[in-house]
Design a protein around this motif. Structure first.
Motif, PDB file in Angstrom:
ATOM      1  N   MET A   1      -3.733   4.925   1.069  1.00 30.44           N
ATOM      2  CA  MET A   1      -3.677   4.501   3.313  1.00 30.44           C
ATOM      3  C   MET A   1      -4.483   5.929   3.639  1.00 30.44           C
ATOM      4  SD  MET A   1      -2.634   1.806   3.930  1.00 30.44           S
ATOM      5  CE  MET A   1      -2.854   2.039   5.701  1.00 30.44           C
ATOM      6  N   LEU A   2      -4.777   7.072   3.255  1.00 29.84           N
ATOM      7  CA  LEU A   2      -4.658   8.758   3.811  1.00 29.84           C
ATOM      8  C   LEU A   2      -5.714   8.399   2.677  1.00 29.84           C
ATOM      9  CD1 LEU A   2      -1.348  10.747   3.640  1.00 29.84           C
ATOM     10  CD2 LEU A   2      -2.484   9.533   5.614  1.00 29.84           C
ATOM     11  N   LYS A   3      -5.957   8.655   1.084  1.00 27.67           N
ATOM     12  CA  LYS A   3      -7.450   8.718   0.822  1.00 27.67           C
ATOM     13  C   LYS A   3      -8.288   8.256   1.003  1.00 27.67           C
ATOM     14  CE  LYS A   3      -4.602  12.164  -1.521  1.00 27.67           C
ATOM     15  NZ  LYS A   3      -4.470  13.492  -2.755  1.00 27.67           N
ATOM     16  N   GLU A   4      -7.261   6.386  -0.347  1.00 30.78           N
ATOM     17  CA  GLU A   4      -9.156   5.230  -0.031  1.00 30.78           C
ATOM     18  C   GLU A   4      -9.712   4.768   1.164  1.00 30.78           C
ATOM     19  OE1 GLU A   4      -9.337   1.699  -1.972  1.00 30.78           O
ATOM     20  OE2 GLU A   4      -8.057   2.720  -3.209  1.00 30.78           O
TER      21      GLU A   4
ATOM     22  N   GLY B   1       7.252   5.883   1.886  1.00 30.37           N
ATOM     23  CA  GLY B   1       5.960   6.098   1.446  1.00 30.37           C
ATOM     24  C   GLY B   1       5.113   5.162   0.908  1.00 30.37           C
ATOM     25  N   SER B   2       5.692   4.140   1.482  1.00 30.70           N
ATOM     26  CA  SER B   2       4.880   2.814   1.169  1.00 30.70           C
ATOM     27  C   SER B   2       4.996   1.383   2.030  1.00 30.70           C
ATOM     28  CB  SER B   2       5.561   2.077  -0.718  1.00 30.70           C
ATOM     29  OG  SER B   2       6.500   1.423  -0.378  1.00 30.70           O
ATOM     30  N   TRP B   3       4.163   0.302   2.293  1.00 33.87           N
ATOM     31  CA  TRP B   3       4.192  -0.560   3.239  1.00 33.87           C
ATOM     32  C   TRP B   3       4.091  -1.938   2.784  1.00 33.87           C
ATOM     33  CZ3 TRP B   3       2.401   3.968   3.289  1.00 33.87           C
ATOM     34  CH2 TRP B   3       3.313   4.755   4.678  1.00 33.87           C
TER      35      TRP B   3
ATOM     36  N   PHE C   1       1.218  -0.915   0.136  1.00 35.21           N
ATOM     37  CA  PHE C   1       0.354  -0.243  -0.108  1.00 35.21           C
ATOM     38  C   PHE C   1       1.141   1.266   0.239  1.00 35.21           C
ATOM     39  CE2 PHE C   1      -1.913  -3.317   2.916  1.00 35.21           C
ATOM     40  CZ  PHE C   1      -2.542  -3.329   1.528  1.00 35.21           C
ATOM     41  N   ASN C   2       0.701   2.859  -0.647  1.00 36.15           N
ATOM     42  CA  ASN C   2       1.791   2.946  -0.828  1.00 36.15           C
ATOM     43  C   ASN C   2       0.670   4.695  -0.431  1.00 36.15           C
ATOM     44  OD1 ASN C   2      -1.012   4.877  -2.130  1.00 36.15           O
ATOM     45  ND2 ASN C   2      -0.182   4.249  -4.272  1.00 36.15           N
TER      46      ASN C   2
ATOM     47  N   VAL D   1       2.457  -0.264  11.746  1.00 37.44           N
ATOM     48  CA  VAL D   1       3.483  -0.674  11.734  1.00 37.44           C
ATOM     49  C   VAL D   1       3.956  -1.074  12.949  1.00 37.44           C
ATOM     50  CG1 VAL D   1       5.616  -0.591  11.170  1.00 37.44           C
ATOM     51  CG2 VAL D   1       3.982   0.954   9.311  1.00 37.44           C
ATOM     52  N   LYS D   2       3.691  -0.976  13.934  1.00 34.16           N
ATOM     53  CA  LYS D   2       3.611  -0.966  15.160  1.00 34.16           C
ATOM     54  C   LYS D   2       3.342  -2.749  15.350  1.00 34.16           C
ATOM     55  CE  LYS D   2       3.776   0.212  19.843  1.00 34.16           C
ATOM     56  NZ  LYS D   2       3.309   1.657  21.377  1.00 34.16           N
ATOM     57  N   SER D   3       1.703  -2.807  15.030  1.00 35.36           N
ATOM     58  CA  SER D   3       1.227  -4.288  15.521  1.00 35.36           C
ATOM     59  C   SER D   3       1.594  -4.946  14.100  1.00 35.36           C
ATOM     60  CB  SER D   3      -0.649  -3.597  15.237  1.00 35.36           C
ATOM     61  OG  SER D   3      -0.313  -3.543  13.891  1.00 35.36           O
ATOM     62  N   GLY D   4       2.785  -4.603  13.249  1.00 32.64           N
ATOM     63  CA  GLY D   4       3.211  -5.682  12.209  1.00 32.64           C
ATOM     64  C   GLY D   4       2.463  -6.190  11.117  1.00 32.64           C
ATOM     65  N   VAL D   5       1.006  -5.343  11.046  1.00 30.49           N
ATOM     66  CA  VAL D   5       0.270  -5.952   9.524  1.00 30.49           C
ATOM     67  C   VAL D   5       0.938  -5.045   8.857  1.00 30.49           C
ATOM     68  CG1 VAL D   5      -1.873  -6.552  11.705  1.00 30.49           C
ATOM     69  CG2 VAL D   5      -1.395  -3.806  10.209  1.00 30.49           C
ATOM     70  N   LEU D   6       1.632  -4.105   8.651  1.00 32.33           N
ATOM     71  CA  LEU D   6       2.628  -3.163   7.521  1.00 32.33           C
ATOM     72  C   LEU D   6       3.912  -3.498   8.265  1.00 32.33           C
ATOM     73  CD1 LEU D   6       0.162  -0.547   7.226  1.00 32.33           C
ATOM     74  CD2 LEU D   6       0.273  -1.586   5.906  1.00 32.33           C
TER      75      LEU D   6
END
Length: 235
Positions: free
Chosen positions: A142-145, A168-170, A137-138, A157-162
């Protein structure tokens, strides 16, 4: 060549050299869902204290079905209807993990219980699972959609799902999957070494399945065998 000898050769694994693997697995009407369910029964849940969902490598399906194109097509259909998630594991550009979406959701929420990031993760799963088949995901998406804030992305990111792919992408990721990757790579090398050290670099499938595993092999032997065949590391 007598029939017994022919059958023995047909059931022997050897290291891939110049010729490609001649697929001898049965295809018929490729039921990818059933194959996934079978391969997931070989996943060692106890090894990770049942904290991970059952994980299958996409190429393991190739050990069960001849037609790779058909496998890829059906995997994509399962992803598009929200039943299956796919992950890039990072240790190999061709290594993709497959997890049933509901198994992923259950284990992620189990790991998030009581944490401050739970609400953000629940919001992410609600947007991800029904109809999202993305591997990464960029920031714009993540912000707009998905309508996440920068701080919420940090929580994901902290939770580990990303995990961070680049600026700027994950990548979509499986929380706590680092140990899985470590054990998988070590096990693959160890089982491949067993084939390599066998006489003429060949070993009967049944004999390999029954080999006593070393400390390097944490998964069921059949799990690794489907990996080696599907990745064409043996023929």
């Amino acid at each position: 060549m007598n029939r017994k000898r022919a059958l023995m050769i047909a059931d022997t694994f050897c290291l891939t050299k110049r010729r490609r693997c001649a697929a001898d697995s049965q295809d018929g009407a490729a039921d990818i869902r059933s194959s996934l369910q079978y391969l997931m029964t070989l996943f060692s849940r106890k090894l990770f204290n049942d904290s991970l969902p059952p994980v299958v490598l996409k190429h393991q399906l190739y050990s069960l079905h001849n037609d790779k194109t058909a496998v890829d097509k059906q995997v994509n259909e399962l992803r598009e209807n929200g039943e299956l998630l796919m992950f890039q594991l990072g240790f190999d550009s061709e290594a993709y993990a497959l997890v049933f979406a509901e198994d992923y959701r259950a284990k992620v929420l189990q790991g998030e219980a009581g944490r401050g990031t739970l609400g953000t993760v629940e919001k992410f799963l609600a947007k991800l699972i029904p109809n999202c088949s993305d591997l990464s995901f960029n920031k714009e998406k993540m912000l707009k959609e998905f309508l996440f804030t920068d701080s919420e992305i940090t929580q994901l990111v902290k939770s580990g799902v990303l995990t961070v792919r680049d600026a700027g992408s994950w990548w979509l990721s499986i929380p706590n999957s680092g140990k899985f990757i470590k054990y998988f790579i070590k096990g693959r090398k160890a089982v491949l070494g067993m084939v390599k050290k066998s006489k003429y670099g060949e070993i009967l499938k049944n004999e390999l399945e029954e080999r006593r595993t070393t400390s390097q092999v944490k998964f069921q032997m059949k799990y690794h065998i489907h990996d080696l065949i599907g990745a064409e590391l043996v023929e």
